[in-house]
Design a protein around this motif. Sequence first.
Motif, PDB file in Angstrom:
ATOM      1  N   ASN A 293     -44.964 -20.124 -12.119  1.00  0.00           N
ATOM      2  CA  ASN A 293     -44.550 -18.737 -11.934  1.00  0.00           C
ATOM      3  C   ASN A 293     -44.359 -18.381 -10.461  1.00  0.00           C
ATOM      4  OD1 ASN A 293     -44.684 -17.094 -14.663  1.00  0.00           O
ATOM      5  ND2 ASN A 293     -46.378 -18.560 -14.717  1.00  0.00           N
ATOM      6  N   ASN A 294     -44.300 -19.430  -9.629  1.00  0.00           N
ATOM      7  CA  ASN A 294     -44.064 -19.256  -8.183  1.00  0.00           C
ATOM      8  C   ASN A 294     -45.068 -18.301  -7.542  1.00  0.00           C
ATOM      9  OD1 ASN A 294     -41.686 -20.925  -8.148  1.00  0.00           O
ATOM     10  ND2 ASN A 294     -40.577 -19.229  -9.113  1.00  0.00           N
ATOM     11  N   VAL A 295     -46.339 -18.473  -7.929  1.00  0.00           N
ATOM     12  CA  VAL A 295     -47.401 -17.642  -7.367  1.00  0.00           C
ATOM     13  C   VAL A 295     -48.181 -18.450  -6.343  1.00  0.00           C
ATOM     14  CG1 VAL A 295     -49.536 -16.397  -7.836  1.00  0.00           C
ATOM     15  CG2 VAL A 295     -47.614 -16.210  -9.419  1.00  0.00           C
ATOM     16  N   ASN A 296     -48.114 -17.994  -5.094  1.00  0.00           N
ATOM     17  CA  ASN A 296     -48.914 -18.569  -4.017  1.00  0.00           C
ATOM     18  C   ASN A 296     -49.954 -17.526  -3.635  1.00  0.00           C
ATOM     19  OD1 ASN A 296     -50.046 -19.552  -1.678  1.00  0.00           O
ATOM     20  ND2 ASN A 296     -48.106 -20.002  -0.653  1.00  0.00           N
ATOM     21  N   LEU A 297     -51.213 -17.809  -3.961  1.00  0.00           N
ATOM     22  CA  LEU A 297     -52.264 -16.813  -3.750  1.00  0.00           C
ATOM     23  C   LEU A 297     -52.398 -16.420  -2.283  1.00  0.00           C
ATOM     24  CD1 LEU A 297     -55.065 -18.095  -6.172  1.00  0.00           C
ATOM     25  CD2 LEU A 297     -53.327 -16.333  -6.572  1.00  0.00           C
ATOM     26  N   ASP A 298     -52.014 -17.319  -1.375  1.00  0.00           N
ATOM     27  CA  ASP A 298     -52.116 -17.012   0.051  1.00  0.00           C
ATOM     28  C   ASP A 298     -51.128 -15.936   0.492  1.00  0.00           C
ATOM     29  OD1 ASP A 298     -54.116 -18.896   0.341  1.00  0.00           O
ATOM     30  OD2 ASP A 298     -52.716 -20.519   0.827  1.00  0.00           O
ATOM     31  N   GLU A 299     -50.118 -15.668  -0.347  1.00  0.00           N
ATOM     32  CA  GLU A 299     -49.115 -14.666   0.009  1.00  0.00           C
ATOM     33  C   GLU A 299     -49.523 -13.253  -0.399  1.00  0.00           C
ATOM     34  OE1 GLU A 299     -45.497 -15.946  -1.775  1.00  0.00           O
ATOM     35  OE2 GLU A 299     -45.212 -17.639  -0.389  1.00  0.00           O
ATOM     36  N   TYR A 300     -50.663 -13.119  -1.056  1.00  0.00           N
ATOM     37  CA  TYR A 300     -51.132 -11.806  -1.481  1.00  0.00           C
ATOM     38  C   TYR A 300     -52.189 -11.280  -0.518  1.00  0.00           C
ATOM     39  CZ  TYR A 300     -48.653 -12.141  -5.896  1.00  0.00           C
ATOM     40  OH  TYR A 300     -47.664 -12.220  -6.851  1.00  0.00           O
ATOM     41  N   SER A 301     -52.082  -9.998  -0.213  1.00  0.00           N
ATOM     42  CA  SER A 301     -53.053  -9.332   0.647  1.00  0.00           C
ATOM     43  C   SER A 301     -53.714  -8.212  -0.162  1.00  0.00           C
ATOM     44  CB  SER A 301     -52.359  -8.757   1.883  1.00  0.00           C
ATOM     45  OG  SER A 301     -53.274  -8.047   2.688  1.00  0.00           O
ATOM     46  N   CYS A 302     -54.644  -8.614  -1.006  1.00  0.00           N
ATOM     47  CA  CYS A 302     -55.260  -7.672  -1.946  1.00  0.00           C
ATOM     48  C   CYS A 302     -56.510  -7.052  -1.341  1.00  0.00           C
ATOM     49  CB  CYS A 302     -55.615  -8.382  -3.254  1.00  0.00           C
ATOM     50  SG  CYS A 302     -54.179  -9.031  -4.152  1.00  0.00           S
ATOM     51  N   ARG A 303     -56.446  -5.753  -1.073  1.00  0.00           N
ATOM     52  CA  ARG A 303     -57.637  -5.014  -0.664  1.00  0.00           C
ATOM     53  C   ARG A 303     -58.354  -4.441  -1.881  1.00  0.00           C
ATOM     54  NH1 ARG A 303     -55.693  -0.322   2.882  1.00  0.00           N
ATOM     55  NH2 ARG A 303     -57.841   0.326   2.494  1.00  0.00           N
ATOM     56  N   THR A 304     -57.598  -4.315  -2.988  1.00  0.00           N
ATOM     57  CA  THR A 304     -58.106  -3.610  -4.170  1.00  0.00           C
ATOM     58  C   THR A 304     -58.095  -4.536  -5.375  1.00  0.00           C
ATOM     59  OG1 THR A 304     -57.168  -1.553  -3.315  1.00  0.00           O
ATOM     60  CG2 THR A 304     -57.798  -1.583  -5.646  1.00  0.00           C
ATOM     61  N   VAL A 305     -59.143  -4.455  -6.193  1.00  0.00           N
ATOM     62  CA  VAL A 305     -59.209  -5.201  -7.444  1.00  0.00           C
ATOM     63  C   VAL A 305     -59.547  -4.210  -8.558  1.00  0.00           C
ATOM     64  CG1 VAL A 305     -61.640  -5.826  -7.067  1.00  0.00           C
ATOM     65  CG2 VAL A 305     -60.247  -7.150  -8.676  1.00  0.00           C
ATOM     66  N   LEU A 306     -58.887  -4.376  -9.685  1.00  0.00           N
ATOM     67  CA  LEU A 306     -59.132  -3.522 -10.854  1.00  0.00           C
ATOM     68  C   LEU A 306     -59.569  -4.398 -12.017  1.00  0.00           C
ATOM     69  CD1 LEU A 306     -56.929  -0.583 -12.099  1.00  0.00           C
ATOM     70  CD2 LEU A 306     -57.786  -2.257 -13.717  1.00  0.00           C
ATOM     71  N   VAL A 307     -60.620  -3.953 -12.706  1.00  0.00           N
ATOM     72  CA  VAL A 307     -61.094  -4.675 -13.893  1.00  0.00           C
ATOM     73  C   VAL A 307     -61.304  -3.695 -15.041  1.00  0.00           C
ATOM     74  CG1 VAL A 307     -62.162  -6.638 -12.712  1.00  0.00           C
ATOM     75  CG2 VAL A 307     -63.490  -4.553 -13.055  1.00  0.00           C
ATOM     76  N   ASP A 308     -60.934  -4.129 -16.219  1.00  0.00           N
ATOM     77  CA  ASP A 308     -61.183  -3.387 -17.463  1.00  0.00           C
ATOM     78  C   ASP A 308     -61.688  -4.404 -18.480  1.00  0.00           C
ATOM     79  OD1 ASP A 308     -61.246  -1.682 -19.589  1.00  0.00           O
ATOM     80  OD2 ASP A 308     -59.090  -1.347 -19.712  1.00  0.00           O
ATOM     81  N   PRO A 309     -62.941  -4.849 -18.318  1.00  0.00           N
ATOM     82  CA  PRO A 309     -63.441  -5.966 -19.114  1.00  0.00           C
ATOM     83  C   PRO A 309     -63.828  -5.564 -20.529  1.00  0.00           C
ATOM     84  CG  PRO A 309     -65.185  -5.149 -17.702  1.00  0.00           C
ATOM     85  CD  PRO A 309     -63.941  -4.358 -17.352  1.00  0.00           C
ATOM     86  N   PRO A 310     -64.091  -6.548 -21.386  1.00  0.00           N
ATOM     87  CA  PRO A 310     -64.609  -6.242 -22.729  1.00  0.00           C
ATOM     88  C   PRO A 310     -66.007  -5.641 -22.652  1.00  0.00           C
ATOM     89  CG  PRO A 310     -64.606  -8.614 -22.321  1.00  0.00           C
ATOM     90  CD  PRO A 310     -63.891  -7.990 -21.178  1.00  0.00           C
ATOM     91  N   ARG A 311     -66.536  -5.246 -23.808  1.00  0.00           N
ATOM     92  CA  ARG A 311     -67.818  -4.539 -23.842  1.00  0.00           C
ATOM     93  C   ARG A 311     -68.957  -5.326 -23.213  1.00  0.00           C
ATOM     94  NH1 ARG A 311     -68.675  -0.082 -26.364  1.00  0.00           N
ATOM     95  NH2 ARG A 311     -70.846  -0.563 -26.827  1.00  0.00           N
ATOM     96  N   ALA A 312     -68.849  -6.645 -23.192  1.00  0.00           N
ATOM     97  CA  ALA A 312     -69.909  -7.468 -22.620  1.00  0.00           C
ATOM     98  C   ALA A 312     -69.989  -7.351 -21.101  1.00  0.00           C
ATOM     99  CB  ALA A 312     -69.699  -8.930 -23.013  1.00  0.00           C
ATOM    100  N   GLY A 313     -68.990  -6.742 -20.477  1.00  0.00           N
ATOM    101  CA  GLY A 313     -69.018  -6.564 -19.034  1.00  0.00           C
ATOM    102  C   GLY A 313     -68.625  -7.819 -18.277  1.00  0.00           C
ATOM    103  N   LEU A 314     -69.069  -7.898 -17.026  1.00  0.00           N
ATOM    104  CA  LEU A 314     -68.663  -8.976 -16.120  1.00  0.00           C
ATOM    105  C   LEU A 314     -69.779 -10.007 -15.951  1.00  0.00           C
ATOM    106  CD1 LEU A 314     -67.160  -6.721 -13.304  1.00  0.00           C
ATOM    107  CD2 LEU A 314     -65.882  -7.947 -15.081  1.00  0.00           C
ATOM    108  N   ASP A 315     -69.396 -11.279 -15.834  1.00  0.00           N
ATOM    109  CA  ASP A 315     -70.374 -12.323 -15.531  1.00  0.00           C
ATOM    110  C   ASP A 315     -70.630 -12.365 -14.027  1.00  0.00           C
ATOM    111  OD1 ASP A 315     -68.643 -14.667 -14.253  1.00  0.00           O
ATOM    112  OD2 ASP A 315     -67.485 -13.766 -15.885  1.00  0.00           O
TER     113      ASP A 315
END
Length: 377
Positions: A293-315
Amino acid sequence: MKDFETLDTSSYDTQLANKTSKLLAEFKNLFTIPEPEIFTSEPINYRMRAKFCIYLEGELVRYYMVDTSDNSKRKVFLTKFPTASKLINDLMPVVADYISSHRELSVKFFEIDFLTTLSGEALITLLYHRKLDESWIEEAKNLLGHLREKFPDNIINIIGRAFKQKILLDTDCVYETLTVNNKQFRYQQVENSFTQPNAHVSEKMLTWVQNNTSDLSDTDLLELYCGNGNFSIALAGNFRKILATEISKTSVESAQINIAMNNVTNLKIIRLSAEEFTEALNKKREFNRLKNNNVNLDEYSCRTVLVDPPRAGLDKDTIDLLKRYEIIIYISCNPVTLMDNLKSLTETHRISKFAFFDQFPYTEEHIESGVILTRMQ
């Protein structure tokens, strides 16, 4: 015995106030939080989907639900369900009457699922304890024709399910339209995949997150557990680029359709679990799904992360990943796991925004929460 057929809408404001005040006290006992914004639901006809068991009384098809409120597991019969959308309530008697008078549709019929939309579509899934054959298909087509004649202003489809069978008469999805800050977004929602049950409250959730990220247009967003792109698509105008991940193949396929339908050009959704994404970000593993999918993670400058996990929450590993980002947006359907996860996240971040969204009216503690955390200096 629980009454599924009536709603005391006059109690709506009181029950919401009691629920949110109780939960707020629990959160304030553990964390320093700002006064929450509280977003209400419609007091009636708010659920876009509903599932009913089927009881066959001779030829008569009857809907019932199981009362678990006192552990009795009684059958509670019903002819209407005011919690559900008006379209579901309109369809219920018409479907039951038709199947009651057509034996080919009623034999070993045990469950019915309705999925509807604000845009007026309905998908009805009929479930059976027997193999479905050509005669069932023919009669189901007649039922579909009958429903389309009765409801000419709606788009209605039917699915038949049995062991190792899924029979489509047309399609297995509906198309929902949600309005966020006066802009409409279109979403494909597939049968048996996750969608927010309360569409009007979902609109309020999207609006809240959109409004609270309006000053981040020169940065990128990472979303984990993105489903069919519900949040990412509505937030695309607020960010330079968005990278989102989801493990469900069905949801990712819907997300790609939704990206195209909404003419979004700065969003890529990849089928990865949160754990796999962490491995990719830490360069522990390479994934062809990123390369293809031509995704190079080094090309992203993410200051923000969004999560909407299942009821069990995050590990723990996902929580550690979130701590890398300046801004964390956490949407939760389970206050218990949210509180547990916040104990760790507030070691590095402070809670700057807090909201309750009443996705599930008339329940004692079941509510959707929105939390925005900002890294402490």
